[in-house]
Scaffold this active site. Structure first.
Site: not given
Length: 269
Positions: A7-8, A39, A70, A72, A162, A194-196
């Site tokens: 992942d980013s 990203y 991710c 993106t 983040e 988005c996995t966030h």
């Protein structure tokens, strides 16, 4: 024997947690490119270069199978990597496939013509780069007709997560949902692209209302991975499990522990 998860930054930990729960006997090596996150504001070539470098790092560590946790990266790099040819015995999978399988209620290997599905109005919340790629809409169109997808680029959400600023992240989620509703007042389903975003799933659900079905990727990806490994047990690889980051290992460990509510210790990639 480990499967690689990339992942980013920290968002892919939501996919990792679901995969660990579904596949407790499988080891996973996680790599987060926190030094270059997010990203979602980068151009496609930049995302491709960063993703390729990270995947090669996981291959070098003995992971024959790498999951791009991710969206993106999946949108901007996966197809290009696959079309360019992968090393013998190596595979890279993205996170769109299980999501579209769930939304269209058909298996990925089903190559029958596109058909109508129950859900007609879908809200897609994603990073600016994922929205710009239109990768989700393209893959969905191969399998379903008559689905109206309204995409909302959620600038700032990943940065806030983040940075550990969940109050700002919640405020941004409400703002982006309001913007989406001005374009599509009554979505039937919402994709957290988005996995966030699963870290903010309740905020999305509260802003959308109880009648909107929210699709989050962790569980869907974990089920798809379990099915894939049952069919391809040789893809478990030879690597060891662990957590790697391109960023400051101590800072990333603290953030990951905060997000996942359990001790997670990263090492320098």
């Amino acid at each position: 024997m480990a499967v690689g998860i990339f992942d980013s930054g920290l968002g892919g930990l939501t996919v990792l947690a679901a995969a660990q729960k579904r596949l407790p006997d499988v080891d996973f090596l996680y790599l987060g490119d926190s030094a270059n996150a997010p990203y979602g504001v980068r151009d496609a070539d930049d995302v491709y270069d960063l993703t390729t470098r990270a995947v090669e790092r996981l291959w070098d560590a003995g992971c024959d199978l790498v999951i791009l946790a991710c969206n993106t990266a999946s949108a901007a790099a996966l197809r290009r990597m696959q079309e360019g040819g992968l090393p013998k015995g190596k595979r890279v999978l993205g996170v769109f496939v299980p999501l579209i399988e769930a939304l269209t209620e058909r298996q990925w290997g089903d190559n029958s013509p596109p058909r109508e599905v129950a859900v007609k109005h879908v809200a897609l919340f994603a990073t600016p780069a994922t929205v710009a790629s239109r990768a989700f809409q393209r893959e969905l169109a191969f399998r379903a007709i008559g689905v109206d997808v309204e995409a909302q680029a959620c600038g700032g959400v990943v940065d806030a997560i983040e940075d550990g600023d969940m109050i700002l992240a919640e405020a941004l989620v409400r703002s982006h949902v309001d913007a989406l509703k001005r374009k599509m007042p009554h979505p039937q389903a919402a994709i957290l692209g988005c996995t966030h975003y699963p870290l903010m799933q309740q905020a999305f659900q509260d802003a959308l209302g109880p009648d909107v079905q929210v699709f989050s990727q962790g569980t869907l990806v974990a089920e798809s991975l379990a099915d894939y490994l049952e069919r391809h047990p040789d893809m478990l690889g030879t690597g060891a499990s662990g957590y790697l980051t391109s960023g400051d290992a101590r800072r990333v460990s603290d953030r990951a522990t905060q997000f996942m509510r359990r001790q997670i210790t990263f090492a320098a990639a």
